[in-house]
Design a protein around this motif. Structure first.
Motif, PDB file in Angstrom:
ATOM      1  N   GLU A 165     -54.278 -20.790  -8.105  1.00  0.00           N
ATOM      2  CA  GLU A 165     -52.903 -20.299  -8.059  1.00  0.00           C
ATOM      3  C   GLU A 165     -52.395 -20.215  -6.623  1.00  0.00           C
ATOM      4  O   GLU A 165     -53.064 -19.666  -5.762  1.00  0.00           O
ATOM      5  CB  GLU A 165     -52.842 -18.925  -8.709  1.00  0.00           C
ATOM      6  CG  GLU A 165     -51.434 -18.542  -9.085  1.00  0.00           C
ATOM      7  CD  GLU A 165     -51.430 -17.307  -9.961  1.00  0.00           C
ATOM      8  OE1 GLU A 165     -50.901 -16.295  -9.527  1.00  0.00           O
ATOM      9  OE2 GLU A 165     -51.989 -17.377 -11.077  1.00  0.00           O
ATOM     10  N   SER A 436     -41.233  -7.765   3.793  1.00  0.00           N
ATOM     11  CA  SER A 436     -42.522  -8.094   3.193  1.00  0.00           C
ATOM     12  C   SER A 436     -42.419  -8.217   1.683  1.00  0.00           C
ATOM     13  O   SER A 436     -43.160  -8.966   1.061  1.00  0.00           O
ATOM     14  CB  SER A 436     -43.540  -7.026   3.539  1.00  0.00           C
ATOM     15  OG  SER A 436     -43.268  -6.524   4.794  1.00  0.00           O
ATOM     16  N   THR A 437     -41.518  -7.483   1.069  1.00  0.00           N
ATOM     17  CA  THR A 437     -41.403  -7.529  -0.379  1.00  0.00           C
ATOM     18  C   THR A 437     -40.666  -8.775  -0.828  1.00  0.00           C
ATOM     19  O   THR A 437     -40.983  -9.355  -1.861  1.00  0.00           O
ATOM     20  CB  THR A 437     -40.661  -6.282  -0.883  1.00  0.00           C
ATOM     21  OG1 THR A 437     -41.201  -5.156  -0.236  1.00  0.00           O
ATOM     22  CG2 THR A 437     -40.818  -6.122  -2.363  1.00  0.00           C
ATOM     23  N   ASN A 440     -42.630 -11.881  -1.869  1.00  0.00           N
ATOM     24  CA  ASN A 440     -43.524 -11.846  -3.021  1.00  0.00           C
ATOM     25  C   ASN A 440     -42.925 -12.539  -4.230  1.00  0.00           C
ATOM     26  O   ASN A 440     -43.634 -12.963  -5.124  1.00  0.00           O
ATOM     27  CB  ASN A 440     -43.855 -10.401  -3.369  1.00  0.00           C
ATOM     28  CG  ASN A 440     -44.634  -9.751  -2.259  1.00  0.00           C
ATOM     29  OD1 ASN A 440     -45.465 -10.392  -1.634  1.00  0.00           O
ATOM     30  ND2 ASN A 440     -44.345  -8.494  -1.979  1.00  0.00           N
ATOM     31  N   ASP A 441     -41.628 -12.626  -4.291  1.00  0.00           N
ATOM     32  CA  ASP A 441     -41.010 -13.181  -5.486  1.00  0.00           C
ATOM     33  C   ASP A 441     -39.935 -14.199  -5.119  1.00  0.00           C
ATOM     34  O   ASP A 441     -39.022 -14.458  -5.882  1.00  0.00           O
ATOM     35  CB  ASP A 441     -40.391 -12.022  -6.294  1.00  0.00           C
ATOM     36  CG  ASP A 441     -40.171 -12.400  -7.743  1.00  0.00           C
ATOM     37  OD1 ASP A 441     -40.865 -13.329  -8.202  1.00  0.00           O
ATOM     38  OD2 ASP A 441     -39.316 -11.807  -8.393  1.00  0.00           O
ATOM     39  N   ALA A 443     -39.483 -17.375  -4.952  1.00  0.00           N
ATOM     40  CA  ALA A 443     -39.156 -18.607  -5.671  1.00  0.00           C
ATOM     41  C   ALA A 443     -38.438 -18.338  -6.982  1.00  0.00           C
ATOM     42  O   ALA A 443     -37.995 -19.255  -7.644  1.00  0.00           O
ATOM     43  CB  ALA A 443     -40.425 -19.407  -5.906  1.00  0.00           C
ATOM     44  N   ASN A 444     -38.329 -17.073  -7.363  1.00  0.00           N
ATOM     45  CA  ASN A 444     -37.820 -16.794  -8.703  1.00  0.00           C
ATOM     46  C   ASN A 444     -36.515 -16.023  -8.764  1.00  0.00           C
ATOM     47  O   ASN A 444     -36.017 -15.767  -9.848  1.00  0.00           O
ATOM     48  CB  ASN A 444     -38.876 -16.020  -9.484  1.00  0.00           C
ATOM     49  CG  ASN A 444     -40.106 -16.859  -9.668  1.00  0.00           C
ATOM     50  OD1 ASN A 444     -40.091 -17.823 -10.407  1.00  0.00           O
ATOM     51  ND2 ASN A 444     -41.155 -16.534  -8.935  1.00  0.00           N
ATOM     52  N   VAL A 470     -43.286 -27.982  -9.402  1.00  0.00           N
ATOM     53  CA  VAL A 470     -44.198 -27.664  -8.303  1.00  0.00           C
ATOM     54  C   VAL A 470     -44.040 -26.182  -7.919  1.00  0.00           C
ATOM     55  O   VAL A 470     -42.989 -25.597  -8.152  1.00  0.00           O
ATOM     56  CB  VAL A 470     -43.973 -28.576  -7.067  1.00  0.00           C
ATOM     57  CG1 VAL A 470     -44.382 -29.986  -7.391  1.00  0.00           C
ATOM     58  CG2 VAL A 470     -42.537 -28.524  -6.591  1.00  0.00           C
ATOM     59  N   PRO A 471     -45.109 -25.567  -7.342  1.00  0.00           N
ATOM     60  CA  PRO A 471     -45.065 -24.107  -7.122  1.00  0.00           C
ATOM     61  C   PRO A 471     -43.906 -23.631  -6.257  1.00  0.00           C
ATOM     62  O   PRO A 471     -43.426 -22.525  -6.440  1.00  0.00           O
ATOM     63  CB  PRO A 471     -46.404 -23.801  -6.443  1.00  0.00           C
ATOM     64  CG  PRO A 471     -47.159 -25.053  -6.348  1.00  0.00           C
ATOM     65  CD  PRO A 471     -46.413 -26.151  -6.991  1.00  0.00           C
ATOM     66  N   ASN A 473     -40.942 -24.884  -6.111  1.00  0.00           N
ATOM     67  CA  ASN A 473     -39.638 -25.313  -6.618  1.00  0.00           C
ATOM     68  C   ASN A 473     -38.812 -24.084  -6.950  1.00  0.00           C
ATOM     69  O   ASN A 473     -38.776 -23.612  -8.076  1.00  0.00           O
ATOM     70  CB  ASN A 473     -39.828 -26.189  -7.852  1.00  0.00           C
ATOM     71  CG  ASN A 473     -38.522 -26.805  -8.315  1.00  0.00           C
ATOM     72  OD1 ASN A 473     -37.448 -26.270  -8.007  1.00  0.00           O
ATOM     73  ND2 ASN A 473     -38.595 -27.898  -9.013  1.00  0.00           N
TER      74      ASN A 473
END
Lengths: 551, 362
Positions: A165, A436-437, A440-441, A443-444, A470-471, A473
């Protein structure tokens, strides 16, 4: 003196048929010097040989580094993040620290050429399907083992493992990964002898060399693939981590009783994390907390220059994208995406976002400095048309939540986009998430901004960020025609031929409204007078082995 | 007295329990946990996956039980993976044999949990940070208390005089200026090489180059000097100083009108010895409570000042923990804050009895 050009002139390829073709193109004015260097050194030519093909002599800065005095402690202002398996690095700062002990096969230089680090030389066959990698002799791991072809092969197999992952190396490996099993293709990586590795692609691929020069491709010991280098400290480099406090500081100290294969100068390098706020960096600079910035941004470029620090500038394909994620309604509607793109004037983003320190771009994420760049314009700036298109799609009342990180140019650029969308009659909410947070997310988020680093070839970032599934994307873009064209482009060596395909790819990017990609950034770094080899790198790389104080 | 301290301690523990539960409740609200799951696990999780991740990582179950686990009075959760048979649990560290793990691990056992942002045990992080803040607080107090008492006494000994008026104006102004304003003003005037005092001094040749004071206290974490530590200290001290000075002035002014002072003046005792020998002691009782109450106030000041001056102490850690949803670190910070507030309250109550004989505690 650390003179890689000289070393390579002896061992690198003298010439290559494709490189000669590039030389012709360069002389015909089709390739500029940087493009020529990138492409011919990627084929295995030494920088000196490449220069001689085009009848030029390397400038003093190209391939020749100054020799600093031995010893000293250098403090670099840079974020200190929690480390992990290098394959899954998503931030070049992590690599800048670990580069002190886990090194790379190849490095990308400021002038656009490639240079062997753990590789002595490399060569590609004529259609770029078979690469032969010749390892540097006499390199030792700091645990006493010798660095051999087995290490390199083990790393390639690790990089190809797309079942891990977050392993972004697997996308860089391209055709070496078997799409059915998700791991390295049988026979793709062969150990020829102790110091030679042969890599075979099923189809032509030109991104191997840039791929293994990128920051997640740190070479780990053959038995330690997939581990966090901070936990074991095994590497070929001259340094070791002696202190690591996330968010505060990290210290690299020259490792006792380890004989480094190359030259190195500093005794100690301290990475000082002063947070995400450039005002705090500047206060730190005035308080003599560090000697060199990782990157200087925005208005602080002028401020650092004003207090007498040396400025280093490099023009790059680094950029910010403000992209809708097509997996979220209403961004799955192409009209909404087009409306967003039409409502934003990229020049305004450039001016407000980064004080005009760069050039405008056309929303297709291929930069004029890329060899295969085709001049495809963005959708025309038309706020009224955008509003009409939005109404037509039935989303006139939709509340667009536009997310960004909390500081510097990314926030300003996103604000500029938000303001222009509002001007065009969109209902926009701006959300700001702390540093920093945010990542963590990243790409979404349904609609957010992300900064992208410079890459050497235009196809590279498209492979990483816009290919279906792809990761990285982050736009959720999945377009079969785009993927097919990209596959074609990946196998075409000739810049002109590839440019025709790229024109189609770029047109798809623009017409699908995949992203707002407003500008290309110039990157700046500042350091105190008397520091050597600290120049800004298009990919933010810092190689602590080269740094030092003026002799 | 012993019974009083015992009772106060009991109340203190109860208050601490309530306050930590409130913090625990707020940090463990579902949206926070969802964010945590997506941060720590996979950012592309569906809602069902989030619930199952939370379950398998000990965030399922009723909140009161989890609070108990965190306190260390309820045995920590354990869970066996159905496929691999691997046992994970709150008290089982990575690589530890489940059989060796303790059943309870919480606050009472001294286990504060794991910080997700720093990738380290909370216990390892918070100790050093507290020490840094302790140093900052000590110097802030060392500057604030004597200065405030001096200003207060000088102002209060001749109520309504020109000295009183000017000192009172100063103390009201300093109390009315929060740290985030005064800190920025100090940096602009004293710690910038382009504006304020420093370029003038450089021009006069009194300063080699750079700035008079340092606008970043990062170097003070290792090596404190007057120049790198004065600004954060004075920023904190100034805010509390005005308040204490006002209280001291009021108390002093009241004492100065007392009968025995008037008698002493009528007898011809000189003013200096009246103030020093007779008035001062009685005037200092009231400010003592105020000084003790400044501790909780200082904690809020420390949060701002440490962030502003990049001094990586307790306040800075709290900001980092809160903004990065680092639940266990934030809880540990709140424990420390609760402890500091309650202990200083207790000390102030006890100290008051000793200073003022009129107050009796049964």
């Amino acid at each position: 003196m650390k003179d890689f050009t000289h070393v390579q002139a002896e061992t690198g390829l003298a010439t290559h048929p494709v490189a000669e073709m590039y030389a012709q193109e360069h002389k015909a004015g089709k390739l500029d010097r940087r493009e020529f260097l990138v492409r011919s050194t990627a084929l295995g030519l030494s920088a000196a040989a490449a220069y001689s093909l085009i009848g030029a002599t390397p400038a003093a800065a190209d391939g020749h580094r100054a020799v600093p005095a031995a010893g000293g402690t250098l403090r670099i202002q840079q974020e200190v993040r929690a480390l992990k398996d290098p394959r899954t690095y998503d931030w070049s700062q992590m690599a800048n620290i670990t580069r002190g002990f886990v090194e790379y096969l190849i490095q990308y230089n400021e002038d656009g050429s490639f240079e062997g680090v753990l590789l002595d030389s490399w060569e590609a066959n004529e259609d770029a399907t078979v690469y032969t990698l010749n390892l540097r002799q006499g390199v030792m791991w700091n645990n006493g083992d010798a660095f051999t072809a087995e290490d390199v092969a083990a790393n390639f197999i690790g990089w190809c493992d797309s079942t891990v992952e977050g392993n972004s190396m697997s996308t860089r490996m391209g055709g070496l990964v078997d799409p059915d099993t998700g791991v390295a293709r049988e026979g793709a990586i062969e150990v020829v002898d102790d110091h030679t590795v042969r890599v075979t692609y099923p189809a032509p691929d030109i991104t191997l060399i840039p791929g293994i020069a990128d920051y997640p491709s740190a070479v780990q010991h053959r038995d330690l693939i997939g581990t966090n280098p901070a936990d074991h400290g095994v590497g070929t480099g001259a340094y070791e981590i002696t202190n690591y406090e996330v968010g505060v500081s990290a210290t690299l100290t020259r490792k006792a009783d380890h004989e480094y294969w190359g030259e190195t100068y500093l005794d100690e390098i301290v990475f000082v994390d002063l947070g995400q706020d450039p005002a705090a960096w500047f206060a730190g600079a005035e308080s003599d907390e560090f000697d060199m910035t990782y990157e200087t941004v925005g208005e602080f470029v002028d401020l650092f220059a004003a207090i007498g620090w040396t400025q280093s500038e490099v023009t790059t394909a680094a950029t910010v994208v403000i992209r809708p994620n097509q997996n979220n309604a209403p961004y799955d509607d192409v009209r909404v995406r087009q409306a967003i793109a039409m409502a934003v004037d990229n020049q305004v983003c450039l001016d407000l976002g980064i004080n005009g320190q760069g050039i405008t771009a056309q929303n297709h994420h291929v930069c004029p400095i890329h060899p295969e760049y085709a001049d495809v314009p963005a959708l025309a700036f038309d706020p009224d048309g955008a509003r009409a298109l939005l109404e037509e799609s039935g989303n006139a009342d939709f509340e667009f939540e536009l997310i960004s990180i909390d500081d510097d140019y990314r926030k300003n650029t996103t604000d500029a986009v938000g303001a222009q969308l509002r001007d065009a009659g969109f209902n926009v909410t701006r959300t700001i998430i702390p540093g920093s947070t945010f990542w963590n997310d990243w790409a979404n988020y349904p609609f957010s901004s992300t900064n992208w680093n410079h890459r050497e070839l235009g196809v590279q970032v498209l492979n990483l960020a816009y290919r279906s599934g792809v990761p990285w994307n982050e736009s959720g873009f999945a377009n079969e025609e785009f993927d097919t064209l990209l596959d074609q482009a990946n196998g075409i060596q000739d810049a002109d031929a590839r440019r025709e395909i790229m024109a189609q790819i770029e047109t798809i990017m623009v017409n699908e409204g995949v992203t707002i990609q407003p500008y290309w950034r110039s990157l700046f770094r500042h350091y105190k007078a008397g520091i050597v080899n600290a120049d800004m790198h298009p990919k933010f790389e810092i190689n602590v082995h080269y740094l030092g104080f003026e002799a | 007295m012993g019974a009083f301290i015992l009772r106060r301690t009991g109340v203190m523990i109860l208050t601490a329990l309530c306050l930590t539960f409130v913090v625990f409740f707020l940090t463990n609200l579902f949206p926070n946990l969802e964010k945590l799951a997506k941060t720590q696990g996979n950012a592309r999780m569906t809602d069902e996956e989030v619930v199952s991740w939370l379950d398998s990582n000990g965030y399922g179950g009723p909140m009161i039980l989890r609070y108990g686990e965190w306190l260390g009075v309820v045995p920590g959760w354990t869970r066996e993976d159905e496929e691999t048979g691997e046992i994970t649990g709150r008290c089982i560290d990575f690589g530890m044999d489940p059989a060796d793990a303790p059943t309870r691990c919480g606050l009472l056992q001294g286990d504060l949990g794991f910080s997700t942002v720093s990738d380290d045990e909370v216990g390892n992080i918070i100790g050093g940070r507290l020490q840094l803040t302790g140093i900052l607080m000590f110097w802030a107090f060392a500057l604030m208390v004597p200065a405030a008492l001096l200003v207060g006494v000088l102002a209060g000994m001749r109520e309504g005089s020109r000295l009183d008026r000017s000192l009172s104006t100063f103390s009201i102004a300093s109390t009315a200026t929060p740290e985030y304003v005064s800190g920025v003003i100090f940096i602009v005037f004293l710690a910038s090489s382009t504006t304020g005092l420093s370029p003038m001094l450089v021009e006069l040749g009194w300063l080699d180059s750079g700035t008079l004071f340092l606008g970043s206290a990062r170097s003070a974490m290792e090596n404190i000097t007057f120049w790198n530590f004065f600004l954060p200290v004075v920023t904190i001290a100034l805010y509390g100083m005005g308040y204490i000075a006002r209280m001291t002035r009021a108390s002093m002014a009241e004492v100065m009108t007392a009968q025995y002072i008037r008698t002493a003046r009528l007898k011809g005792v000189n003013f200096r010895s009246i103030v020093m020998k007779h008035a001062l002691r009685n005037a200092l009782i009231a400010p003592f409570t105020v000084i003790m109450l400044q501790f909780p106030w200082l904690l809020t000041g420390v949060v701002i000042v440490e962030t502003l001056f990049n001094y990586n102490g307790f306040g800075w850690t709290m900001v980092q923990a809160a903004s990065n949803n680092d639940i266990e670190l934030l809880l540990a910070c709140s424990i420390v804050a609760v402890f500091v507030v309650l202990v200083t309250q207790l000390i102030s109550d006890i100290g008051y009895v000793f200073l003022n004989p009129r107050i009796r505690i049964a």
